[in-house]
Enzyme design. Structure first.
Site, PDB file in Angstrom:
ATOM      1  N   THR A  12       0.843  -1.190   0.000  1.00  0.00           N
ATOM      2  CA  THR A  12       0.000   0.000   0.000  1.00  0.00           C
ATOM      3  C   THR A  12       0.880   1.243   0.000  1.00  0.00           C
ATOM      4  O   THR A  12       1.925   1.263   0.652  1.00  0.00           O
ATOM      5  CB  THR A  12      -0.945   0.017   1.226  1.00  0.00           C
ATOM      6  OG1 THR A  12      -1.756   1.187   1.185  1.00  0.00           O
ATOM      7  CG2 THR A  12      -0.184   0.004   2.535  1.00  0.00           C
ATOM      8  N   HIS A  62       2.256 -11.683  14.200  1.00  0.00           N
ATOM      9  CA  HIS A  62       3.304 -12.269  15.036  1.00  0.00           C
ATOM     10  C   HIS A  62       3.010 -13.733  15.388  1.00  0.00           C
ATOM     11  O   HIS A  62       3.878 -14.434  15.938  1.00  0.00           O
ATOM     12  CB  HIS A  62       3.459 -11.440  16.315  1.00  0.00           C
ATOM     13  CG  HIS A  62       4.821 -11.522  16.928  1.00  0.00           C
ATOM     14  ND1 HIS A  62       5.835 -12.306  16.426  1.00  0.00           N
ATOM     15  CD2 HIS A  62       5.338 -10.913  18.039  1.00  0.00           C
ATOM     16  CE1 HIS A  62       6.909 -12.177  17.184  1.00  0.00           C
ATOM     17  NE2 HIS A  62       6.639 -11.336  18.174  1.00  0.00           N
TER      18      HIS A  62
END
Length: 414
Positions: A325, A377
């Site tokens: 992006t 994560h």
């Protein structure tokens, strides 16, 4: 003969759409293939073309959610095409409606005034129920500011639930507000973003890139590149190919979580976030690992034009294993981009600003871009995330050695 027009399927897994806007009115004569409506799915906005010529009868309202296969309008194919001109009956009806409204307006205003006066006592004397008081206290709203609908003006639990906090003491300027229902696409994007935030262990790591080498390459090759291929040599091809290289080095970043499984991919489908007329859209560059600079630039241009013109399809936005992006086109210096689920990572590009940097012991002014990698994560550790972003930095600061070879440069395919 009345032809039933049904909602076509925009793509797999989509069972419902929303009538975003009718482009014609009930009773209009429409031509075959004329766009009669815009429909929103949770992935794209599509036009609904007339399947035949004739007089159209609308069977759904704007904002209605309709199932795929449901009839939304009828077309009388035997009806003759009108010679043109305004529908006088409709015009007369509007005139009468206006006259009626004009006559009733004084009465309505008088009733409104009487209602406001009579409600003042109710407003002052109403007290909240215990349940309502608890809700109002949690919202920080005073009970006296809420109009009660219960007996003797008592503020009910429902009144408290519906109550909104005061916007403060009115000032001398305008204080109007408008209310607009979000499109199905916008609502789906909102749900996905909230889901990504709530259901992933999202962290963001940052780095900076000296864009001088890319500036030099673009200056050297851009004219010949555009003359030969008809597309500009932009930044997106450098970033896309840098991502492809980094994903090869850190395959965990090119994976997804599926319940208690991790799914890794041996291909790189790169989603490119672009701003379209209906909001954020994320078309996908398929198998980016097989594309040259030219191939990436051509695909980026094609998808961006289709998104801008509202022609992008659901299939072109489905899938993707990693997202890029670019908030820099709007002036963003730094951001923490949100993961595009079910993907596990997203790279954020930002604006390029001349900054003082230390080079070989002395200060130089260089065009610097901050880059950000948001990652899940749960399956990507700090070592992989930081290493991935460093690999992006290395490739962009040394593109001739790491992103291209001499044969590619000689043919100007880069």
């Amino acid at each position: 003969m009345a032809l039933e027009m049904k909602v076509p399927s925009p793509g797999e897994s989509i069972t419902e759409v929303e009538i975003a806007q009718w482009l014609v009115e009930d009773g209009d004569y429409v031509e075959k293939d004329q766009a009669v409506a815009e429909v929103d799915s949770d992935k794209a906005t599509l036009e609904l073309p007339a399947e035949a010529s004739g007089i159209i009868t609308l069977k759904a309202e704007e904002g209605d959610a309709v199932a795929v296969g449901e009839v939304v309008c009828l077309i009388d194919t035997d009806a003759p095409k009108p010679g043109g001109g305004e529908d006088k009956s409709e015009a007369k009806a509007e005139d009468k409606k206006g006259e009626k409204a004009g006559k009733e307006e004084p009465k309505e205003k008088e009733k409104e005034k009487e209602f406001k006066e009579s409600s003042k006592e109710t407003y002052a004397t109403g007290s909240p129920s215990p349940a309502a008081k608890k809700i109002l206290d949690e919202k920080g709203i005073e009970a006296k500011s809420v109009k009660g609908s219960g007996k003797d003006g008592r503020v009910t639990k429902e009144d408290a639930v519906q109550a909104k906090a005061s916007m403060g003491t009115p000032g001398p300027g305008k204080r109007g507000e408008s209310r607009k229902k979000m499109s199905m696409l916008r609502r789906k994007v909102a749900q996905r973003l909230v889901s990504a935030k709530n259901e992933t262990a999202m962290l963001t790591t940052f780095n900076e890139v000296d864009m001088s080498p890319i500036f030099a390459l673009r200056k050297k090759y851009k004219e010949e590149f555009k003359e030969k291929h008809g597309v500009s040599l932009g930044f997106m091809s450098f970033f896309t190919l840098a991502v492809v290289r980094a994903l090869d080095m850190y395959p965990d970043v090119n994976s997804m979580v599926d319940e208690d499984h991790q799914i890794k991919y041996d291909f790189k489908d790169i989603s490119i976030a672009v701003s379209g007329p209906k909001g954020l859209m994320v078309p996908v560059i398929r198998n980016a690992e097989n594309l040259s600079f030219r191939g990436v630039e051509e695909e980026v241009k094609r998808l961006a034009i289709r998104a801008r013109d509202g022609e992008i399809t659901v299939d072109e936005m489905t899938g993707g294993t990693f997202t890029i992006t670019n908030g820099g086109v709007f002036g963003s210096m730094l951001s923490t981009p949100i993961i595009n689920p079910p993907q596990s990572a997203i790279l954020g590009m930002h604006n390029i600003v001349e900054r003082p940097v230390a080079v070989d012991g002395h200060v130089e002014i260089r065009p610097i871009m901050y880059v950000a990698l948001s990652y899940d994560h749960r399956i990507i550790d700090g070592k992989e995330s930081v290493g991935f972003l460093v690999a992006i930095k290395e490739a962009l600061e040394n593109p001739e050695e790491l992103l291209m070879d001499n044969a590619v440069k000689r043919t100007l395919e880069l």
